[in-house]
Design an enzyme around this catalytic site. Structure first.
Site, PDB file in Angstrom:
ATOM      1  N   GLY A 178       3.369   7.401   6.389  1.00 21.08           N
ATOM      2  CA  GLY A 178       4.005   6.347   7.170  1.00 21.08           C
ATOM      3  C   GLY A 178       3.961   6.595   8.665  1.00 21.08           C
ATOM      4  N   THR A 238       0.787  -1.228   0.000  1.00 21.76           N
ATOM      5  CA  THR A 238       0.000   0.000   0.000  1.00 21.76           C
ATOM      6  C   THR A 238       0.817   1.276   0.000  1.00 21.76           C
ATOM      7  OG1 THR A 238      -0.189  -0.205   2.385  1.00 21.76           O
ATOM      8  CG2 THR A 238      -2.015  -1.008   1.093  1.00 21.76           C
TER       9      THR A 238
END
Length: 180
Positions: free
Chosen positions: A165, A7
């Site tokens: 992230g 992803t």
């Protein structure tokens, strides 16, 4: 064994430059990180096109191959290749089962391609897909709007993925950025 998913892809056209970034995490199901250094962004068609995927890894490789074939068939015409691929993807009973999305871009055009037949060109030169896509998209839009004079396309792409992230558990900081 569960499905493997990969992803967060972010792409930007900015000040005549273009960049696409992807993280390296591959997750099996919802619990186990199987790989930290997957390469989800690739150069295609003699290095003139970037493509990135989010979704099932095996499905994405099938789609990369199919898209590259369409690019060859239509002499690098990104829009035509994407539309023809989306038509084939949606129209084929087996291909419809593929669970992935693609962002494809060249120096002038950027497109989101999905198995439901969508081929979408963004209004603002930014696209993001995957579990961290909304975080990366928000970060990228803010960076492009408020810091665009000071940042390159590559810097915007990398920073957007880093922010995603920090927030998304399915996105890591092993970021690969490709430019055209």
């Amino acid at each position: 064994m569960g499905n493997f998913h990969a992803t967060t892809i972010f792409a930007v056209h900015h000040n005549g430059e273009c960049a696409m970034a992807g993280d390296g995490q591959v997750t099996m199901g919802n619990a186990v990180v199987m790989k930290h250094t997957a390469r989800k962004v690739r150069k295609l068609f003699q290095g003139k096109v970037l493509a990135g995927f989010a979704g099932s890894v095996a499905d994405a490789f099938t789609l990369f191959e199919m898209f590259e074939g369409k690019l060859e068939e239509y002499n690098g015409n990104l829009q035509r290749a994407a539309v023809e691929m989306a038509k084939q993807w949606r129209g084929d009973k087996m291909l419809r089962q593929l669970e992935a999305m693609l962002i494809v871009m060249d120096k002038t055009t950027m497109l989101l391609v999905s198995g439901t037949g969508e081929v979408i060109e963004p209004d603002d030169g930014i696209l993001a897909i995957g579990s961290g896509g909304n975080y990366a998209l928000s970060a990228g839009r803010a960076l492009k709007q408020y810091a665009s004079e000071h940042l390159t396309a590559k810097q915007i792409a990398k920073a957007s993925l880093n922010i995603a992230g920090d927030i998304c558990v399915y996105t890591n900081h092993n970021i690969i950025v490709e430019e055209l």
